[in-house]
Design a protein around this motif. Structure first.
Motif, mmCIF file in Angstrom:
data_model
loop_
_atom_site.group_PDB
_atom_site.id
_atom_site.type_symbol
_atom_site.label_atom_id
_atom_site.label_comp_id
_atom_site.label_asym_id
_atom_site.label_seq_id
_atom_site.Cartn_x
_atom_site.Cartn_y
_atom_site.Cartn_z
ATOM 1 N N ARG A 124 1.035 -1.026 0.240
ATOM 2 C CA ARG A 124 -0.131 0.001 0.049
ATOM 3 C C ARG A 124 0.908 1.317 0.059
ATOM 4 N N ARG A 125 1.886 1.094 1.166
ATOM 5 C CA ARG A 125 2.931 2.424 0.999
ATOM 6 C C ARG A 125 3.382 2.101 -0.551
ATOM 7 N N GLY A 126 3.947 1.298 -1.252
ATOM 8 C CA GLY A 126 4.315 1.646 -3.068
ATOM 9 C C GLY A 126 3.307 1.999 -3.489
ATOM 10 N N ALA A 127 1.786 1.745 -3.150
ATOM 11 C CA ALA A 127 1.377 2.279 -4.432
ATOM 12 C C ALA A 127 0.745 3.409 -4.009
ATOM 13 N N MET A 128 0.687 4.021 -2.912
ATOM 14 C CA MET A 128 0.583 5.627 -2.602
ATOM 15 C C MET A 128 1.848 6.116 -3.501
ATOM 16 N N LEU A 129 3.090 6.000 -2.950
ATOM 17 C CA LEU A 129 3.967 6.368 -3.728
ATOM 18 C C LEU A 129 3.745 6.439 -5.436
ATOM 19 N N ALA A 130 3.708 5.517 -5.603
ATOM 20 C CA ALA A 130 3.674 5.618 -7.254
ATOM 21 C C ALA A 130 2.432 6.021 -7.942
ATOM 22 N N GLY A 178 0.326 9.541 -16.089
ATOM 23 C CA GLY A 178 1.799 9.681 -16.948
ATOM 24 C C GLY A 178 2.102 10.888 -16.974
ATOM 25 N N GLN A 179 1.971 11.732 -15.589
ATOM 26 C CA GLN A 179 2.504 12.594 -16.341
ATOM 27 C C GLN A 179 3.954 13.374 -14.548
ATOM 28 N N ASN A 180 4.916 13.483 -14.871
ATOM 29 C CA ASN A 180 5.963 13.998 -14.029
ATOM 30 C C ASN A 180 5.770 15.245 -13.217
ATOM 31 N N VAL A 181 4.956 15.073 -11.911
ATOM 32 C CA VAL A 181 4.378 16.461 -11.067
ATOM 33 C C VAL A 181 5.244 17.031 -10.623
ATOM 34 N N VAL A 182 6.557 16.527 -10.650
ATOM 35 C CA VAL A 182 7.395 17.222 -9.671
ATOM 36 C C VAL A 182 8.459 18.938 -10.304
ATOM 37 N N PRO A 183 7.851 18.969 -11.767
ATOM 38 C CA PRO A 183 8.268 20.362 -12.005
ATOM 39 C C PRO A 183 7.509 21.045 -12.235
ATOM 40 N N ASP A 184 5.787 20.669 -11.831
ATOM 41 C CA ASP A 184 4.839 21.738 -11.254
ATOM 42 C C ASP A 184 5.004 21.965 -9.938
ATOM 43 N N VAL A 185 5.295 21.043 -9.344
ATOM 44 C CA VAL A 185 5.597 21.261 -7.850
ATOM 45 C C VAL A 185 6.575 22.565 -7.390
ATOM 46 N N GLN A 186 7.774 21.925 -8.352
ATOM 47 C CA GLN A 186 8.813 23.507 -7.781
ATOM 48 C C GLN A 186 8.227 25.338 -8.990
ATOM 49 N N HIS A 241 0.755 13.670 -1.204
ATOM 50 C CA HIS A 241 1.944 14.871 -0.569
ATOM 51 C C HIS A 241 3.759 14.427 -0.862
ATOM 52 N N THR A 242 4.011 13.464 -0.868
ATOM 53 C CA THR A 242 5.330 12.913 -0.610
ATOM 54 C C THR A 242 6.011 13.889 -1.661
ATOM 55 N N ALA A 243 4.980 14.228 -2.693
ATOM 56 C CA ALA A 243 5.832 14.882 -4.716
ATOM 57 C C ALA A 243 5.807 16.487 -3.865
ATOM 58 N N LEU A 244 5.167 16.176 -2.625
ATOM 59 C CA LEU A 244 5.454 18.393 -2.926
ATOM 60 C C LEU A 244 6.775 18.641 -2.143
ATOM 61 N N ARG A 245 7.764 17.339 -1.354
ATOM 62 C CA ARG A 245 8.717 17.828 -0.586
ATOM 63 C C ARG A 245 10.272 17.061 -1.243
ATOM 64 N N ALA A 246 9.542 16.165 -2.671
ATOM 65 C CA ALA A 246 10.762 15.655 -4.133
ATOM 66 C C ALA A 246 10.823 16.332 -4.046
ATOM 67 N N PRO A 247 12.302 16.210 -4.465
ATOM 68 C CA PRO A 247 13.835 17.610 -4.525
ATOM 69 C C PRO A 247 13.665 17.512 -6.115
ATOM 70 N N ARG A 248 13.921 18.718 -6.568
ATOM 71 C CA ARG A 248 13.796 19.592 -7.265
ATOM 72 C C ARG A 248 14.297 18.375 -8.665
ATOM 73 N N GLY A 249 14.493 17.525 -9.776
ATOM 74 C CA GLY A 249 14.881 17.007 -10.707
ATOM 75 C C GLY A 249 14.282 15.653 -10.195
ATOM 76 N N GLY A 250 13.625 15.619 -9.633
ATOM 77 C CA GLY A 250 13.188 14.261 -8.972
ATOM 78 C C GLY A 250 11.603 14.160 -9.601
ATOM 79 N N THR A 251 11.195 12.412 -9.817
ATOM 80 C CA THR A 251 10.253 12.183 -10.674
ATOM 81 C C THR A 251 8.639 11.539 -10.067
ATOM 82 N N VAL A 252 8.008 12.138 -10.040
ATOM 83 C CA VAL A 252 6.889 11.678 -8.918
ATOM 84 C C VAL A 252 5.683 11.676 -10.343
ATOM 85 N N MET A 253 5.302 10.718 -11.358
ATOM 86 C CA MET A 253 4.474 10.056 -11.890
ATOM 87 C C MET A 253 3.486 10.346 -11.283
ATOM 88 N N VAL A 254 2.135 10.728 -12.274
ATOM 89 C CA VAL A 254 0.592 11.249 -12.287
ATOM 90 C C VAL A 254 -0.385 10.846 -12.958
#
Ligand code: F6P
Length: 558
Positions: free
Chosen positions: A83-89, A118-126, A103-116
């Motif tokens: 379930r943790r894996g499913a959340m983080l994925a 099919g889209q990497n949301v980290v650039p939007d967060v940054q 919410h973990t994507a909100l603190r992913a470092p710049r340049g990281g990848t978190v897919m929602v």
């Protein structure tokens, strides 16, 4: 509702680990912490774990090695890791709202990848963080000017629930690091007193409102925002046109651009976030804008780094050393096998005064659920009542009941090895030593108590001795960090977020919806017009509600 990613599991209470824990609980119920410590001189060091700058001593819990083994078996049997894996994925694990929980994507470092989707949301967060940073720098630097050309000195956050509790708590927690030239206020209650008292000494020309609301439809926040706009317009001398005034004195934090625009706030002054951020998990999103203005963008990013370090610890540390997992299973142990109804969080740091209130929403709105993910009524207890106050104040108020009352209250004690305000009494020890001595003394007293033999050996009369006995065997966790910094605070919040997640996963409930708040909201919406002065409405409530409404109508000030 979309389908869960894994097939429904057997009922929690049917799982082998649960059954084994049930039998085991009966076997160890009578065991005293005194005996556990006497039998294992290394227990205090052995039952500890560390991660992201936080040290957890969980040795003063009523657990044996077998208890811990079974509790972690329960974690495995309930599929927490998957379930943790499913959340983080980015899977849509919030089934009843068909949303990802990221919410973990909100603190992913710049340049990281978190897919929602099919889209990497980290650039939007940054990108939002960068815009927030530019805005915060302008306010802090005195270059964001109000409509009459004066720099902004007062920032008033208007929001409620997750759009208030996180920012307030973190602003207070990190006040040491804040720009003291700025005044920060937080208005949440629809009770007009809140807005009136928080603005009465502010100069509208120097005041900026941050309207924070994920939905931008919350009744309390919208009412406060409208009244704040009226206060501003009434108070501006040489009022420029209304739109300019609002544009200079109002910014919005929301996921709902259409409503922000409808309110009259320029969407250029809107800071967005996403539906995969739950309200109570949003203080590190743009909802933290007021905090960022107070402590600066670098401090805010330092806090995000602390969150991320705890996220990584949660993702990678073995279960036996995993802080959120350990706190979670200990909570389940007392809630489900010892009948503990409540859980106290006791920060020994004045800056963390609002941390228990913040945790109340995080924990109780998340895990106050009575049906499983599949919609079946649970046949076990879920989230406890969470409460607390800073020590040492609580010691002189409610600790009596924790020590000698008839109900078991597991407690988390939070403390820091270094104080931010090293004050030394003129002829005595430093305040911080006095404070921390109390942390250590309380957990020692709760665990070991004071037996009747010891009481009587001290010469206490037989009549009085029962009153002076402390049973002990009252469980506590102690969390120690070196110093309260933005980084430490981020790690601490993430620790509790993930603890709540693990418990929700074990209990097989949806920790990410909050349908329980809806009924009251809907009924209040129906009652508002019934309170309007004028002809008596045809009230169709129960006799109690009808009588109360009539009495209010008859006596309300017109
Ligand atoms: O009423 C509960 C709730 O939906 C919380 O979950 C949320 O944090 C709060 O209201 C505020 O919501 P919003 O940010 O949309 O105004």
């Amino acid at each position: 509702m979309s389908e869960p990613s894994s097939p429904p599991r057997p009922g929690l209470t049917q799982l082998p680990a649960w059954q084994a824990l049930k039998a085991h609980a009966e076997a160890v119920r009578g065991t005293h912490l005194r005996d556990l410590f006497a039998a294992d001189p290394g227990r205090g060091e052995r039952l500890s774990a560390e991660g992201a700058g936080l040290y957890l001593d969980y040795s003063k819990n009523r657990v044996t090695d077998e208890t811990l083994r079974l509790l972690l078996q329960l974690v495995r049997e309930t599929g927490v890791e998957a379930r943790r894996g499913a959340m983080l994925a980015g899977e849509r694990i919030n089934l009843t709202e068909n949303r990802a929980v990221l919410h973990t994507a909100l603190r992913a470092p710049r340049g990281g990848t978190v897919m929602v989707d099919g889209q990497n949301v980290v650039p939007d967060v940054q990108e939002v963080l960068d815009r927030m940073g530019a805005f915060a720098d302008r306010v802090r630097g005195g270059t964001w000017l109000g409509a009459t050309g004066r720099p902004i000195r007062n920032i008033v956050n208007i929001g409620i629930g997750g759009s208030d509790l996180g920012p307030v708590m973190a602003y207070e927690a990190l006040k040491f690091y804040s720009d003291r030239r700025l005044t920060l206020r937080f208005v949440s209650n629809v009770d007009g007193t809140d807005l009136v008292e928080k603005t009465r000494d502010l100069d509208p020309e120097e005041t900026l409102f941050i309207v924070s609301s994920k939905t931008f439809t919350t009744q309390e926040t919208m009412a406060n925002a409208k009244s704040a706009r009226a206060w501003l317009l009434a108070g501006l001398v040489n009022l420029p046109d209304e739109n300019t005034a609002v544009a200079r004195h109002f910014v919005a934090v929301s996921t709902n651009a259409a409503e922000v625009e409808r309110f009259g706030i320029d969407t250029a002054n809107m800071f967005g976030f996403w539906d995969w951020v739950g309200g109570r998990y949003s203080m590190d999103s743009a909802i933290g804008l007021s905090l960022m203005v107070a402590i600066g963008p670098a401090g805010f990013r330092d806090m995000l780094a602390g969150f991320h370090e705890m996220d990584e610890h949660f993702r990678t540390a073995p279960l036996e050393q995993n802080l959120p997992v350990l706190l979670a299973v200990l909570g389940v142990w007392y809630r489900d096998f010892f009948g503990a109804q409540t859980h106290a969080v006791l920060p020994y740091d004045q800056y963390l005064a609002s941390f228990p209130a913040y945790l109340q929403q995080l924990d109780m709105e998340s895990n106050g659920k009575h049906v499983t993910l599949e919609g079946q009524m649970v046949d076990y207890d879920t989230g406890p009542v969470v409460w607390g106050q800073p020590g040492t104040n609580g010691q002189h108020a409610f600790y009596q009941l924790i020590h000698q009352g008839t109900t078991l209250i597991p407690c988390d004690f939070l403390g820091f090895c270094q104080t931010l305000n090293p004050l030394v009494t003129p002829d005595g020890p430093p305040h911080h030593d006095l404070l921390m001595a109390n942390v250590f003394a309380q957990t020692e007293a709760l665990a070991f108590g004071k037996s009747r033999e010891r009481v009587e050996a001290e010469g206490v009369d037989a009549d009085l001795s029962p009153h002076r006995v402390f049973e002990g065997n009252r469980p506590t966790n102690t969390l120690l960090a070196d110093r309260l910094t933005p980084h430490t605070l981020g790690a601490l919040i993430a620790l509790y977020e993930h603890k709540v997640f693990v418990q929700g996963a074990i209990w097989n409930i949806n920790s990410f919806d909050q349908w329980g708040v809806e009924l009251g909201k809907v009924l209040a919406g129906k009652i508002v017009p019934e309170l309007e002065p004028g002809t008596e409405p045809d009230l169709k409530h129960d006799s109690s509600t009808n009588t109360l409404i009539r009495r209010y109508r008859a006596r309300r000030a017109e």
